[in-house]
Design a protein around this motif. Structure first.
Motif, PDB file in Angstrom:
ATOM      1  N   GLU A 121      38.368  31.413  46.975  1.00 39.01           N
ATOM      2  CA  GLU A 121      39.429  31.342  46.340  1.00 39.01           C
ATOM      3  C   GLU A 121      40.223  32.557  45.912  1.00 39.01           C
ATOM      4  O   GLU A 121      41.326  32.651  45.742  1.00 39.01           O
ATOM      5  CB  GLU A 121      39.309  30.802  44.799  1.00 39.01           C
ATOM      6  N   GLY A 122      39.595  33.834  46.556  1.00 37.53           N
ATOM      7  CA  GLY A 122      40.274  34.863  46.115  1.00 37.53           C
ATOM      8  C   GLY A 122      39.995  35.529  44.829  1.00 37.53           C
ATOM      9  O   GLY A 122      39.468  34.699  43.841  1.00 37.53           O
ATOM     10  N   VAL A 123      40.406  36.483  44.491  1.00 37.48           N
ATOM     11  CA  VAL A 123      40.393  37.254  43.140  1.00 37.48           C
ATOM     12  C   VAL A 123      41.820  37.365  42.649  1.00 37.48           C
ATOM     13  O   VAL A 123      42.811  38.257  43.289  1.00 37.48           O
ATOM     14  CB  VAL A 123      39.795  38.528  42.986  1.00 37.48           C
ATOM     15  N   SER A 124      42.307  36.775  41.433  1.00 37.82           N
ATOM     16  CA  SER A 124      43.646  37.108  41.210  1.00 37.82           C
ATOM     17  C   SER A 124      43.942  38.421  40.227  1.00 37.82           C
ATOM     18  O   SER A 124      42.916  38.798  39.842  1.00 37.82           O
ATOM     19  CB  SER A 124      44.065  35.666  40.140  1.00 37.82           C
ATOM     20  N   ALA A 125      45.122  38.597  40.199  1.00 37.78           N
ATOM     21  CA  ALA A 125      45.540  39.650  39.065  1.00 37.78           C
ATOM     22  C   ALA A 125      45.491  39.373  37.889  1.00 37.78           C
ATOM     23  O   ALA A 125      45.905  38.164  37.525  1.00 37.78           O
ATOM     24  CB  ALA A 125      46.650  40.325  39.584  1.00 37.78           C
ATOM     25  N   GLY A 126      45.081  40.040  36.712  1.00 37.68           N
ATOM     26  CA  GLY A 126      45.177  39.778  35.317  1.00 37.68           C
ATOM     27  C   GLY A 126      44.226  40.527  34.524  1.00 37.68           C
ATOM     28  O   GLY A 126      43.724  41.443  35.160  1.00 37.68           O
ATOM     29  N   THR A 127      44.260  40.066  33.368  1.00 37.28           N
ATOM     30  CA  THR A 127      43.424  40.888  32.342  1.00 37.28           C
ATOM     31  C   THR A 127      42.208  40.274  32.031  1.00 37.28           C
ATOM     32  O   THR A 127      41.444  40.741  31.261  1.00 37.28           O
ATOM     33  CB  THR A 127      44.078  41.245  31.027  1.00 37.28           C
ATOM     34  N   VAL A 157      38.320  38.907  32.552  1.00 36.20           N
ATOM     35  CA  VAL A 157      37.196  39.776  32.775  1.00 36.20           C
ATOM     36  C   VAL A 157      36.996  39.758  34.402  1.00 36.20           C
ATOM     37  O   VAL A 157      36.773  40.889  34.960  1.00 36.20           O
ATOM     38  CB  VAL A 157      35.979  39.052  32.311  1.00 36.20           C
ATOM     39  N   GLU A 158      37.146  38.652  35.097  1.00 38.86           N
ATOM     40  CA  GLU A 158      36.709  38.410  36.351  1.00 38.86           C
ATOM     41  C   GLU A 158      38.180  38.852  37.365  1.00 38.86           C
ATOM     42  O   GLU A 158      38.029  38.335  38.476  1.00 38.86           O
ATOM     43  CB  GLU A 158      36.009  37.038  36.837  1.00 38.86           C
ATOM     44  N   GLN A 159      39.215  39.044  36.589  1.00 36.94           N
ATOM     45  CA  GLN A 159      40.403  39.425  37.535  1.00 36.94           C
ATOM     46  C   GLN A 159      40.466  40.682  37.923  1.00 36.94           C
ATOM     47  O   GLN A 159      39.789  41.581  37.236  1.00 36.94           O
ATOM     48  CB  GLN A 159      41.666  38.938  36.602  1.00 36.94           C
ATOM     49  N   ILE A 160      41.215  41.025  38.875  1.00 34.16           N
ATOM     50  CA  ILE A 160      41.482  42.494  39.169  1.00 34.16           C
ATOM     51  C   ILE A 160      42.554  43.053  38.187  1.00 34.16           C
ATOM     52  O   ILE A 160      43.672  42.445  37.931  1.00 34.16           O
ATOM     53  CB  ILE A 160      42.179  42.374  40.658  1.00 34.16           C
ATOM     54  N   ALA A 161      42.351  44.216  37.458  1.00 39.71           N
ATOM     55  CA  ALA A 161      42.899  44.578  36.413  1.00 39.71           C
ATOM     56  C   ALA A 161      44.182  45.398  36.595  1.00 39.71           C
ATOM     57  O   ALA A 161      44.900  45.850  35.717  1.00 39.71           O
ATOM     58  CB  ALA A 161      42.054  45.263  35.663  1.00 39.71           C
ATOM     59  N   ASP A 162      44.267  45.895  38.051  1.00 41.99           N
ATOM     60  CA  ASP A 162      45.604  46.840  38.098  1.00 41.99           C
ATOM     61  C   ASP A 162      46.741  46.284  38.956  1.00 41.99           C
ATOM     62  O   ASP A 162      47.365  46.927  39.510  1.00 41.99           O
ATOM     63  CB  ASP A 162      44.887  48.097  38.800  1.00 41.99           C
ATOM     64  N   GLY A 163      46.673  44.772  38.758  1.00 41.89           N
ATOM     65  CA  GLY A 163      47.766  44.181  39.341  1.00 41.89           C
ATOM     66  C   GLY A 163      47.721  43.736  40.971  1.00 41.89           C
ATOM     67  O   GLY A 163      48.583  42.757  41.176  1.00 41.89           O
ATOM     68  N   TRP A 164      46.634  43.907  41.577  1.00 42.94           N
ATOM     69  CA  TRP A 164      46.511  43.616  42.908  1.00 42.94           C
ATOM     70  C   TRP A 164      45.824  42.301  43.001  1.00 42.94           C
ATOM     71  O   TRP A 164      44.940  41.999  42.089  1.00 42.94           O
ATOM     72  CB  TRP A 164      45.573  44.509  43.594  1.00 42.94           C
ATOM     73  N   GLN A 165      46.168  41.174  43.794  1.00 43.27           N
ATOM     74  CA  GLN A 165      45.214  40.037  44.047  1.00 43.27           C
ATOM     75  C   GLN A 165      44.624  40.162  45.519  1.00 43.27           C
ATOM     76  O   GLN A 165      45.097  40.896  46.197  1.00 43.27           O
ATOM     77  CB  GLN A 165      46.020  38.829  43.651  1.00 43.27           C
ATOM     78  N   VAL A 166      43.707  39.576  45.809  1.00 45.75           N
ATOM     79  CA  VAL A 166      42.967  39.689  47.107  1.00 45.75           C
ATOM     80  C   VAL A 166      42.644  38.275  47.566  1.00 45.75           C
ATOM     81  O   VAL A 166      42.261  37.355  46.675  1.00 45.75           O
ATOM     82  CB  VAL A 166      41.842  40.428  46.989  1.00 45.75           C
ATOM     83  N   GLU A 167      42.863  37.920  48.720  1.00 51.53           N
ATOM     84  CA  GLU A 167      42.271  36.773  49.492  1.00 51.53           C
ATOM     85  C   GLU A 167      41.703  36.906  50.783  1.00 51.53           C
ATOM     86  O   GLU A 167      41.889  38.092  51.381  1.00 51.53           O
ATOM     87  CB  GLU A 167      43.473  35.681  49.483  1.00 51.53           C
ATOM     88  N   PHE A 168      40.761  36.391  50.929  1.00 53.85           N
ATOM     89  CA  PHE A 168      39.999  36.393  52.133  1.00 53.85           C
ATOM     90  C   PHE A 168      40.128  35.352  53.187  1.00 53.85           C
ATOM     91  O   PHE A 168      40.177  34.188  52.793  1.00 53.85           O
ATOM     92  CB  PHE A 168      38.345  36.470  52.018  1.00 53.85           C
ATOM     93  N   ASP A 169      40.392  35.711  54.465  1.00 52.87           N
ATOM     94  CA  ASP A 169      40.667  34.827  55.392  1.00 52.87           C
ATOM     95  C   ASP A 169      39.354  34.504  56.122  1.00 52.87           C
ATOM     96  O   ASP A 169      38.974  33.202  56.495  1.00 52.87           O
ATOM     97  CB  ASP A 169      41.551  35.425  56.653  1.00 52.87           C
ATOM     98  N   ARG A 210      37.330  45.213  37.453  1.00 47.02           N
ATOM     99  CA  ARG A 210      37.556  45.076  39.017  1.00 47.02           C
ATOM    100  C   ARG A 210      39.185  45.827  39.094  1.00 47.02           C
ATOM    101  O   ARG A 210      39.936  45.492  38.260  1.00 47.02           O
ATOM    102  CB  ARG A 210      37.702  43.726  39.332  1.00 47.02           C
ATOM    103  N   LEU A 211      38.944  46.650  40.256  1.00 49.13           N
ATOM    104  CA  LEU A 211      40.345  47.547  40.375  1.00 49.13           C
ATOM    105  C   LEU A 211      40.474  47.778  42.029  1.00 49.13           C
ATOM    106  O   LEU A 211      39.435  47.840  42.767  1.00 49.13           O
ATOM    107  CB  LEU A 211      40.102  49.030  39.874  1.00 49.13           C
ATOM    108  N   ALA A 212      41.657  47.637  42.287  1.00 51.87           N
ATOM    109  CA  ALA A 212      41.752  47.627  43.772  1.00 51.87           C
ATOM    110  C   ALA A 212      42.934  48.701  44.318  1.00 51.87           C
ATOM    111  O   ALA A 212      43.123  48.788  45.501  1.00 51.87           O
ATOM    112  CB  ALA A 212      42.410  46.154  44.217  1.00 51.87           C
ATOM    113  N   GLN A 213      43.359  49.394  43.523  1.00 51.43           N
ATOM    114  CA  GLN A 213      44.211  50.599  43.740  1.00 51.43           C
ATOM    115  C   GLN A 213      43.562  51.497  44.763  1.00 51.43           C
ATOM    116  O   GLN A 213      44.412  52.058  45.560  1.00 51.43           O
ATOM    117  CB  GLN A 213      44.888  51.340  42.562  1.00 51.43           C
ATOM    118  N   TRP A 214      42.410  51.680  44.628  1.00 48.19           N
ATOM    119  CA  TRP A 214      41.758  52.612  45.269  1.00 48.19           C
ATOM    120  C   TRP A 214      41.878  52.278  46.750  1.00 48.19           C
ATOM    121  O   TRP A 214      42.051  53.090  47.716  1.00 48.19           O
ATOM    122  CB  TRP A 214      40.346  53.026  44.935  1.00 48.19           C
ATOM    123  N   LEU A 215      41.894  50.999  47.067  1.00 47.56           N
ATOM    124  CA  LEU A 215      41.925  50.444  48.487  1.00 47.56           C
ATOM    125  C   LEU A 215      43.499  50.318  49.186  1.00 47.56           C
ATOM    126  O   LEU A 215      43.660  51.056  50.302  1.00 47.56           O
ATOM    127  CB  LEU A 215      41.308  49.076  48.511  1.00 47.56           C
TER     128      LEU A 215
END
Lengths: 331, 253
Positions: free
Chosen positions: A42-48, A50-62, A249-254
């Protein structure tokens, strides 16, 4: 019961308990399925949460293809009794439903507790069987690159920006639209693709759930157990070495790793960046990667490899000791 | 045959059998913990810089040895531990006694340790260790000079690190499987300070305003939000873990 009979009974029970064979014990079967965490499907959604990405990004995998196999069961009370299926498979975890995919069957097992281990394998060596969820082209690429994972997807955020380290950035004509607190220029970059063939060969096990180790085989029945692959560890701010409590979970580094701002992060870009070069990898992160063979951890490609090698779990959130070295049974 | 004699025979049978299949208890082991650094001349850093360190004091300990192949949650309980801490002069290759480790005999495959602070579950934030207090609540105090093509950049850093989650240690490592027995006498932890500075970008450090000011006023103090600081932290926590060795007859499995 007389004393003599009582002592004989005790001796007999003790002798049975001491046997190193499964004589006299019933038998059963174990079905081993491979299972994908929701983060992969299902991907990982952005949000606050615990299991969401905390810095505003969301990710989905093809695609989230893994080469997995070498499942080993070891009788818990006698480590010399080992059953192993070497066969490995290449499976696209992004296509799995909640039931997982049954891939390995062990029959005629003593109805006792068995320890379980498995491996994510190097496809070039293991030559995994292609599951129908994987295209011939992707299967060939896995083998040719001796990779363990093929992961393709995208990060997105409506107001997403990349702030590549200036010493490495190649922004071309792009105009900064902001800057980090630490002064690095940032550029609009709301959707960022990635497609990586990643070597991440690792052994997992013995595995346990809440401190209970292995698989309990039912007499005359079949027990189904799941090798669960998580999909969000590359966004962890540390290497938890067990329970994931406390992880963010944070994604800004990527996003910051898109050095040329073309909307794609490549292996070459990750190889060009030292973790220390990214202002984003600050005190929130702990870079204590558990794999000696990936030291020194001097670039972000190695960081991604190390995180992927922690993704093997058991029965959902159960834990497995991480090996990462040559597969052996000398334990 | 009397009941009494039969009882003894059965008891013996039980004892022989049980001894063969039940863990009858592990022996307690004790061992000295020795620490050492490494003598260095010049360190090759990024972009052609060479570095000479004049200080690299590290707050090390406690240390936990684990039966599992990786440390962390699977290391509960630890097989052996050294609960003290010590300041290690990592530029001194001479081995020094740091204290006594204790544990139970058996195989160890990984280790985890603290650097200047520890974060118990019951505490709201990391607490300095004795060694950390000796370094003013830091893990490392570092000083040196970087040189390239006639330019010299003197620098110094005070770096604190801690786990980012309560109940965890800040650093860990894997070991080749070793068996700890009663005849193990010494655990030796040797640190290589080269790993603490290898990823510093001295081009960036030399181009900062601090560097220009420092040319007149003394060494550059590495800022906590700088690449150099992150490089030292990364060097401490991931690349700078000690090499662990044993004296005595610890056997490689």
């Amino acid at each position: 019961m007389g004393k003599q009979i009582r002592w004989m009974w005790i001796a007999t029970v003790a002798a049975l308990a001491c046997g190193d064979q499964d004589d006299g014990v019933g038998h059963g079967r174990v079905t081993v399925v491979v299972d994908a965490e929701d983060s992969i499907v299902e991907g990982v959604s952005a949000g606050t949460a615990v299991e969401q990405i905390a810095d505003g990004w969301q990710v989905e995998f093809d695609r989230y293809i893994v080469a997995i196999g070498h499942v080993t069961l070891t009788l818990a009370r006698n480590s010399e009794i080992v059953r192993e299926i070497e066969e490995s498979f290449a499976v696209d975890l992004a296509t799995l439903n909640s039931q997982g995919l049954a891939l390995w069957e062990f029959e005629d097992l003593a109805a006792e507790t068995w320890q379980i281990e498995y491996a994510t394998v190097a496809a070039g060596d293991a030559d995994p069987i292609r599951h129908r969820s994987v295209s011939e082209r992707d299967h060939a690429a896995l083998i040719e690159q001796d990779a363990t994972y093929l992961i393709a997807g995208r990060l997105s955020a409506d107001e997403g920006m990349s702030c590549p380290p200036p010493a490495h950035a190649d922004p071309g004509d792009a105009t900064p639209t902001g800057e980090r607190d630490t002064g690095e220029p940032c550029y609009d970059n709301p959707s960022i693709e990635f497609s990586w063939l990643v070597p991440a060969e690792t052994t997992y096990g013995p595995c346990e759930v809440d401190g209970v180790e292995g698989v309990s085989v039912p007499e005359g029945g079949t027990r189904s157990v799941a090798l669960t692959l998580h999909g969000d560890h590359i966004f962890f701010n540390g290497f938890p070495g067990g329970s994931e409590g406390g992880i963010t979970r944070l994604a800004q580094w990527l996003a910051d790793s898109d050095l040329n701002l073309d909307g794609e992060v490549t292996r070459e870009e990750l190889e060009a960046i030292s973790p220390a070069d990214l202002a984003e990898l600050d005190e929130r992160y702990n870079l204590d990667a558990p794999f000696e063979d990936l030291l020194p951890l001097d670039d972000l490609w190695t960081y991604v490899r190390a995180q992927l090698r922690t993704q093997g779990h058991f029965e959902g959130e159960g834990e497995c000791a991480l090996g990462g070295r040559a597969h052996d049974h000398d334990h | 045959m009397s009941d009494e004699r039969n009882a003894w025979r059965c008891t013996l049978a039980c004892a022989v059998c049980l001894a063969g299949c039940i863990d009858v208890g592990q022996e307690r082991v004790q061992f000295d913990v020795h620490v050492a650094g490494r003598a260095l001349d010049e360190i090759e850093a990024r972009h052609g810089w060479t570095v000479e360190l004049s200080r690299a004091d590290l707050a090390f300990g406690p240390l936990f040895l684990c039966a599992s192949t990786t440390a962390g949650d699977l290391c509960e309980p630890a097989r052996a531990e050294w609960l003290d801490s010590v300041v290690v002069d990592t530029l001194d290759p001479a081995s020094k006694t740091a204290g006594m480790g204790v544990g139970l005999e058996g195989e160890v495959r990984s280790f985890m340790y603290e650097l200047g602070a520890t974060w118990p579950l019951a505490q709201p934030q990391p607490q300095p260790t004795t060694a950390g207090e000796a370094l003013d609540e830091h893990a490392l105090k570092l000083a040196g000079v970087a040189r390239r093509e006639g330019r010299e950049v003197h620098f110094e850093a005070e770096v604190a690190v801690a786990a980012n989650t309560a109940g965890r240690t800040v650093a860990s490592g894997q070991l080749d499987a070793q068996r700890l027995g009663a005849d193990v006498t010494t655990l030796r932890a040797r640190f290589d300070p080269e790993r603490f500075v290898a990823q510093i970008d001295f081009d960036e450090l030399a181009g900062t305003q601090e560097a220009e000011a420092a040319d007149q006023d003394g060494p550059i103090r590495i800022r906590p939000d700088s690449q150099a600081h992150r490089a030292v932290v990364s060097g401490l926590v991931s690349n700078g873990r000690p090499d662990i060795a044993w004296d005595g007859s610890a056997q490689k499995e």
